[in-house]
Design an enzyme around this catalytic site. Structure first.
Site, PDB file in Angstrom:
ATOM      1  N   CYS A   1       4.485  -1.033 -12.256  1.00  0.00           N
ATOM      2  CA  CYS A   1       4.910   0.362 -13.021  1.00  0.00           C
ATOM      3  C   CYS A   1       6.162  -0.201 -13.947  1.00  0.00           C
ATOM      4  O   CYS A   1       7.199   0.640 -13.741  1.00  0.00           O
ATOM      5  CB  CYS A   1       4.915   1.560 -12.060  1.00  0.00           C
ATOM      6  SG  CYS A   1       6.343   1.129 -10.855  1.00  0.00           S
TER       7      CYS A   1
ATOM      8  N   ALA B   1       0.708  -1.166   0.050  1.00  0.00           N
ATOM      9  CA  ALA B   1      -0.024   0.038   0.025  1.00  0.00           C
ATOM     10  C   ALA B   1       0.808   1.138  -0.107  1.00  0.00           C
ATOM     11  O   ALA B   1       0.289   2.209  -0.604  1.00  0.00           O
ATOM     12  CB  ALA B   1      -0.769   0.079   1.246  1.00  0.00           C
ATOM     13  N   ALA B   2       2.186   1.373   0.636  1.00  0.00           N
ATOM     14  CA  ALA B   2       2.652   2.573   0.719  1.00  0.00           C
ATOM     15  C   ALA B   2       3.220   3.165  -0.523  1.00  0.00           C
ATOM     16  O   ALA B   2       3.591   2.504  -1.521  1.00  0.00           O
ATOM     17  CB  ALA B   2       3.876   2.330   1.767  1.00  0.00           C
ATOM     18  N   PRO B   3       3.135   4.714  -0.481  1.00  0.00           N
ATOM     19  CA  PRO B   3       2.862   5.418   0.094  1.00  0.00           C
ATOM     20  C   PRO B   3       1.152   5.915   0.352  1.00  0.00           C
ATOM     21  O   PRO B   3       0.629   6.642   1.104  1.00  0.00           O
ATOM     22  CB  PRO B   3       3.432   6.771  -0.403  1.00  0.00           C
ATOM     23  CG  PRO B   3       3.377   6.630  -1.779  1.00  0.00           C
ATOM     24  CD  PRO B   3       3.665   5.140  -2.053  1.00  0.00           C
ATOM     25  N   GLY B   4       0.286   5.019  -0.418  1.00  0.00           N
ATOM     26  CA  GLY B   4      -1.042   5.047   0.055  1.00  0.00           C
ATOM     27  C   GLY B   4      -1.777   5.659  -1.018  1.00  0.00           C
ATOM     28  O   GLY B   4      -3.039   6.268  -0.901  1.00  0.00           O
TER      29      GLY B   4
ATOM     30  N   LYS C   1      -3.206   4.570  -4.073  1.00  0.00           N
ATOM     31  CA  LYS C   1      -4.129   3.914  -4.646  1.00  0.00           C
ATOM     32  C   LYS C   1      -5.087   3.702  -3.390  1.00  0.00           C
ATOM     33  O   LYS C   1      -6.226   3.497  -3.434  1.00  0.00           O
ATOM     34  CB  LYS C   1      -3.614   2.635  -5.207  1.00  0.00           C
ATOM     35  CG  LYS C   1      -2.940   3.127  -6.688  1.00  0.00           C
ATOM     36  CD  LYS C   1      -2.490   2.082  -7.328  1.00  0.00           C
ATOM     37  CE  LYS C   1      -1.470   2.160  -8.212  1.00  0.00           C
ATOM     38  NZ  LYS C   1       0.106   2.468  -7.677  1.00  0.00           N
TER      39      LYS C   1
ATOM     40  N   ASP D   1      -5.456 -20.718  10.310  1.00  0.00           N
ATOM     41  CA  ASP D   1      -6.642 -21.095  11.162  1.00  0.00           C
ATOM     42  C   ASP D   1      -7.927 -20.455  10.498  1.00  0.00           C
ATOM     43  O   ASP D   1      -7.912 -19.136  10.959  1.00  0.00           O
ATOM     44  CB  ASP D   1      -6.352 -21.013  12.472  1.00  0.00           C
ATOM     45  CG  ASP D   1      -7.736 -21.349  13.275  1.00  0.00           C
ATOM     46  OD1 ASP D   1      -8.546 -21.686  12.846  1.00  0.00           O
ATOM     47  OD2 ASP D   1      -7.870 -20.914  14.617  1.00  0.00           O
TER      48      ASP D   1
ATOM     49  N   GLU E   1       1.543  -3.080   4.527  1.00  0.00           N
ATOM     50  CA  GLU E   1       2.847  -2.587   4.046  1.00  0.00           C
ATOM     51  C   GLU E   1       4.161  -3.250   4.613  1.00  0.00           C
ATOM     52  O   GLU E   1       3.696  -3.209   5.852  1.00  0.00           O
ATOM     53  CB  GLU E   1       3.033  -1.083   4.077  1.00  0.00           C
ATOM     54  CG  GLU E   1       4.215  -0.379   3.809  1.00  0.00           C
ATOM     55  CD  GLU E   1       4.892  -0.979   2.580  1.00  0.00           C
ATOM     56  OE1 GLU E   1       4.144  -0.708   1.631  1.00  0.00           O
ATOM     57  OE2 GLU E   1       5.891  -1.382   2.438  1.00  0.00           O
TER      58      GLU E   1
END
Ligand SMILES: C[S@@+](CC[C@H](N)C(=O)[O-])C[C@H]1O[C@@H](n2cnc3c(N)ncnc32)[C@H](O)[C@@H]1O
Length: 494
Positions: A408, A279-282, A284, A337, A302
């Site tokens: 990318c 996810a970083a830097p966030g 999207k 689990d 992340e």
């Protein structure tokens, strides 16, 4: 200081001329003629590797050797140049697009230094993306090098080419007596060889334009505290684009166009539970939450702890509260689990309505990128990690859920080959059409059928990097082609 630059009349070389020159040598020369900067500098073994990809048998059979070579040379050339527009994502969850456009125009006008700059300021909505504003980049401009020089690191140089001022931590070399107010030329160190604190530098550089020093040399290099703030304010950049530093931070977010497309292709809906695995830097993550009207849950994972704060800061700035961020290795995000219900990772299988795998990748589509010192081993190291992440993604997705895979980079191994592998490894997955589909289709060479390739979205700047006449080609048309290199695949889990 070695430097090959500056502005030539790029429109002087037409596509027809390029087509008419059938030898590889001429293709190279003509593509180079269109360029302000030299082609991206890569290790020879990496260039050779990329060449085998872009001149693969399937592609050669379809387009012929000359066209394939031409595309490859253009790819190397356009990677070292910035796209010809700046893309910002507007916070349409907070205000209507037109209001944000108007407020942005007002803010940017205040920053213009001349009436002609104000008149030339254009902010256009994208015809197919309801939350995108496009601003043309003015460049390359005819600016003259000065005798006094500052050298910055490549990352800082990239930011300057996309409109930023020079932040002091990015400065590597400056004249001995540089003081506040000095007018100075700015160069980017292409090979990472300039030592911080140098007085001058003889290595390979690229000229980025001129600016005015806002700090003297001793404040940059001799302070006990970590240095912060603008070191050189760019007054005559080679490529001019507004600096968005501190401009309407909750309403506009700088993001490459293909990255914005990813959020729309994923198609999150209010109330859903979405997983963003890397996810970083966030950028999207926040877009997904905004598209959901901040209703539901976006889980952002992340692996690197010190990147987590950026995701949280971005979410806070953009007024988004449905994002839950965890520092976690997503390859281990499936709980062993399945009955165990915890708020954070690992999660039971089939926990999410949609999953985004915006994978760590070799990043070879990033622009501008004038040089990379990466070895072939490093470039090729991502495929296994991406597959591990993909395994977890498929398990965590509910039946009937959507998985979007993006990178990318421009290699087949991380893009079309991953799709071919996934369709084979997970019979439950089928490729889906993408909306919007504004990039090209997938690239030949991984054994995918024409129908499968049509479902993939590859942003291939080399296909349109013709330096089309900006006065005749509308910006949104240019913007869709002149992007970073990027890849998107959308799957449904049956
Ligand atoms: C391409 S970047 C993501 C960009 C992000 N999606 C955005 O739009 O702002 C990939 C990220 O994945 C992270 N990463 C790499 N391996 C990971 C793993 N095993 N689990 C979670 N995150 C990982 C990297 O640290 C990097 O921040």
């Amino acid at each position: 200081m070695s430097s090959k630059r500056v502005s030539r009349d790029r429109s002087a070389v037409t596509y027809a001329e390029l087509e008419a020159n059938s030898t590889v040598h001429n293709v190279e020369v003509l593509v180079d003629e269109m360029s302000v900067f030299p082609q991206i500098s890569l290790r020879p073994e990496v260039t050779e590797h990329l060449k085998t990809i872009f001149l693969n048998k399937e592609l050669l059979a379809a387009v012929g050797h000359h066209e394939a070579e031409h595309r490859f040379q253009k790819l190397l050339a356009c990677l070292s140049h910035p796209p010809s527009y700046t893309c910002v994502r507007a916070s349409t969850h907070l205000a209507p697009l037109e209001e944000i456009r108007h407020r942005l125009e007002e803010e940017l006008k205040k920053m213009c230094s001349s009436p002609s700059e104000e008149v030339s300021l254009q902010i256009l909505p994208h015809p197919r993306l309801p939350d995108v504003l496009l601003l043309p980049v003015d460049g390359p401009r005819p600016v003259k090098q000065l005798s006094s020089e500052v050298v910055v690191g490549a990352q800082c140089g990239t930011a300057v080419l996309r409109g930023a001022h020079v932040f002091a931590p990015g400065i590597l070399a400056s004249p001995k007596y540089m003081k506040v107010g000095d007018v100075i030329s700015v160069f980017s160190d292409l090979e990472g060889k300039c030592t911080r604190g140098s007085l001058s530098f003889q290595g390979k550089t690229a000229y980025l334009g001129n600016g005015v020093a806002e700090m003297d040399r001793s404040s940059i290099f001799c302070s006990d505290e970590p240095v912060r703030g603008v070191g050189v304010r760019m007054t005559e950049p080679l490529y001019q684009s507004p600096s968005f530093d501190g401009v309407l931070p909750n309403l506009v977010f700088l993001q490459n166009l293909p990255s914005v497309v990813v959020g729309h292709v994923l198609g999150p809906r209010p109330g859903e539970r979405i997983l963003d695995m890397c996810a970083a830097p966030g950028g999207k993550t926040c877009h997904i939450a905004a598209l959901m009207g901040d209703q539901g849950e976006v889980v952002a994972l992340e692996r690197i702890r010190n990147k987590i704060d950026r995701i949280r800061q971005n979410a806070q700035t953009l007024n988004l509260s449905c994002i839950k961020t965890y520092c976690f290795n997503s390859t281990k995000a499936v709980s062993s689990d399945p009955t165990q219900e915890t708020e954070g990772p690992p999660f039971p299988p089939e926990s999410f309505d949609r999953v985004l795998l915006d994978a760590p990748c070799s990043g070879l589509g990033q622009r501008p990128n004038m040089a990379s010192t990466w070895s072939l081993k490093e470039i090729c190291s991502y495929q296994p990690l991406q597959r591990k992440l993909f395994h977890a993604a498929v398990r965590l997705l509910k039946k009937g859920g959507v998985l979007v895979y993006s990178t990318c980079t421009v290699t087949l191994a991380e893009n079309e080959e991953q799709v071919a592998w996934a369709l084979d490894a997970f019979p439950c997955l089928t490729l889906q059409p993408q909306e919007p589909h504004i990039g090209a289709e997938g690239m030949l060479g991984a054994g995918l059928s024409p129908e499968q390739l049509r479902l993939l979205q590859r942003f291939s700047p080399e296909l349109s990097w013709e330096q089309t006449d900006p006065t005749t080609t509308p910006l949104p048309c240019r913007a869709d082609g002149d992007t970073i290199g990027f890849f998107i695949a959308k799957f449904l889990k049956n």
